[in-house]
Design a protein around this motif. Structure first.
Motif, PDB file in Angstrom:
ATOM      1  N   UNK A  45     -20.263  -2.524 -15.913  1.00 45.92           N
ATOM      2  CA  UNK A  45     -19.995  -2.189 -17.313  1.00 45.92           C
ATOM      3  C   UNK A  45     -18.501  -2.198 -17.592  1.00 45.92           C
ATOM      4  N   UNK A  46     -18.176  -2.594 -18.816  1.00 42.20           N
ATOM      5  CA  UNK A  46     -16.787  -2.644 -19.268  1.00 42.20           C
ATOM      6  C   UNK A  46     -16.163  -1.248 -19.240  1.00 42.20           C
ATOM      7  N   UNK A  51      -9.690  -6.461 -18.720  1.00 39.66           N
ATOM      8  CA  UNK A  51      -9.303  -7.662 -19.450  1.00 39.66           C
ATOM      9  C   UNK A  51     -10.526  -8.215 -20.176  1.00 39.66           C
ATOM     10  N   UNK A  52     -10.409  -8.385 -21.502  1.00 37.55           N
ATOM     11  CA  UNK A  52     -11.572  -8.855 -22.278  1.00 37.55           C
ATOM     12  C   UNK A  52     -11.962 -10.271 -21.881  1.00 37.55           C
ATOM     13  N   UNK A  56     -18.590 -10.777 -19.357  1.00 34.28           N
ATOM     14  CA  UNK A  56     -19.726 -11.687 -19.146  1.00 34.28           C
ATOM     15  C   UNK A  56     -20.601 -11.612 -20.388  1.00 34.28           C
ATOM     16  N   UNK A  57     -20.483 -12.619 -21.254  1.00 31.66           N
ATOM     17  CA  UNK A  57     -21.139 -12.548 -22.555  1.00 31.66           C
ATOM     18  C   UNK A  57     -22.650 -12.649 -22.443  1.00 31.66           C
ATOM     19  N   UNK A  58     -23.162 -13.326 -21.469  1.00 30.84           N
ATOM     20  CA  UNK A  58     -24.621 -13.421 -21.297  1.00 30.84           C
ATOM     21  C   UNK A  58     -25.223 -12.063 -20.959  1.00 30.84           C
ATOM     22  N   UNK A  59     -24.611 -11.368 -19.989  1.00 29.95           N
ATOM     23  CA  UNK A  59     -25.117 -10.045 -19.596  1.00 29.95           C
ATOM     24  C   UNK A  59     -24.893  -9.041 -20.731  1.00 29.95           C
ATOM     25  N   UNK A  67     -20.268  -5.940 -20.501  1.00 24.42           N
ATOM     26  CA  UNK A  67     -20.176  -6.010 -19.045  1.00 24.42           C
ATOM     27  C   UNK A  67     -19.082  -7.011 -18.691  1.00 24.42           C
ATOM     28  N   UNK A  68     -18.421  -6.773 -17.548  1.00 22.26           N
ATOM     29  CA  UNK A  68     -17.371  -7.690 -17.082  1.00 22.26           C
ATOM     30  C   UNK A  68     -17.709  -8.230 -15.695  1.00 22.26           C
ATOM     31  N   UNK A  69     -17.181  -9.437 -15.435  1.00 24.21           N
ATOM     32  CA  UNK A  69     -17.315 -10.025 -14.100  1.00 24.21           C
ATOM     33  C   UNK A  69     -16.206  -9.482 -13.199  1.00 24.21           C
ATOM     34  N   UNK A  70     -16.549  -9.157 -11.971  1.00 23.34           N
ATOM     35  CA  UNK A  70     -15.575  -8.651 -10.997  1.00 23.34           C
ATOM     36  C   UNK A  70     -15.406  -9.705  -9.902  1.00 23.34           C
TER      37      UNK A  70
END
Length: 287
Positions: A45-46, A51-52, A56-59, A67-70
């Motif tokens: 989760x964001x 950093x925007x 992850x726009x799909x999730x 949500x963000x990719x790590x």
């Protein structure tokens, strides 16, 4: 070398090398030699401050909250050892021969690599590539490398580092960390060094014996070149002879350092009768 003697030597080096790579080099090796890129790890989760651009726009759309990719650094490396097996390695006047020291250093680096989950491979060279061992992981692979180092007999005695560097450039496609372990008694290798270092991360470990730096005053001595078998009588009691020999060594060493520095290659000098642990740790820390 008899099989029983070889097993004993392999075991002795294995015990020492495992201890050093576990207790002394582990942290410095991990810090000094890093992976070459970032790999996706997970989605979370964001959080404020993220950093925007990593959202992850799909999730995010699926759960209706950001949500963000790590990503994390790719740790796995390919480590290559370029090991000089030419005739000059058969020289040593104090604790050990140069080729014995080279074998021990190679073993320590190999165990450090596999503890870091890296692949390790070997290029043994004289004035040609004598043997290539493909990069792999695992203790059995390391023991094979040590056995080869201790029992290997090169076909040629001369040295040509450029041949080994060209082979490295052509054989290893993915960027690797390559340790050149040699006395660097080779014809000009600057061009091949530049090309190899543009593709890979090179580190130079210069092995030498104290008696190569200056001559003792012990009268008339017959010297034999280990790589050409040529002989020469030298009057070591002559102070001018000793002075010119020392000047030759200093100038040669300076030229090698200038070439390595020009190519941006980290290097360290390691003497046969001195502990190699401290120089290696200092080299790792400098990186």
């Amino acid at each position: 070398m008899e099989a029983s003697d070889l097993i004993r030597k392999v075991r002795k080096i294995e015990i020492k090398s495992r201890g050093l790579s576990s207790n002394v080099f582990a942290g410095e090796y991990h810090s000094a030699f890093k992976g070459h890129g970032m790999a996706f790890s997970e989605v979370r989760e964001y959080q404020v401050g993220d950093d925007i651009r990593s959202i992850d726009w799909n999730v995010t759309a699926r759960f209706n909250r950001p949500f963000v990719k790590v990503f994390e650094e790719e740790r796995e490396l390919t480590v290559m050892l370029l090991i000089d097996v030419s005739g000059s390695g058969q020289f040593g006047t104090r604790a050990k021969l140069k080729n014995e020291l080279i074998a021990e250093i190679a073993a320590v680096l190999s165990f450090s690599a596999i503890q870091n989950n890296d692949k390790i491979g070997v290029i043994m060279f004289s004035d040609k590539v004598e043997k290539f061992i493909s990069p792999k992981k695992g203790s059995k692979h390391i023991l094979r490398i040590i056995s080869e180092l201790l029992n290997f007999k090169a076909e040629d005695k001369k040295t040509n580092l450029s041949e080994a560097l060209r082979y490295l450039t052509n054989a290893i496609k993915k960027r690797c960390t390559a340790f050149i372990i040699s006395d660097f008694m080779s014809p000009d290798f600057e061009d091949a060094l530049k090309i190899a270092n543009n593709k890979h991360d090179l580190v130079a470990l210069k092995v030498y014996d104290e008696r190569e730096t200056k001559l003792p005053s012990i009268g008339l001595v017959r010297f034999v070149d280990a790589e050409t078998d040529s002989m020469q009588l030298v009057d070591t009691s002559d102070p001018n002879v000793r002075k010119h020999y020392e000047m030759y060594w200093d100038e040669r060493n300076k030229r090698i350092d200038e070439v390595l520095g020009k190519c941006g290659i980290d290097s360290v000098n390691i003497r046969t009768d001195e502990d190699y642990v401290k120089p290696l740790i200092n080299l790792f820390k400098q990186r």
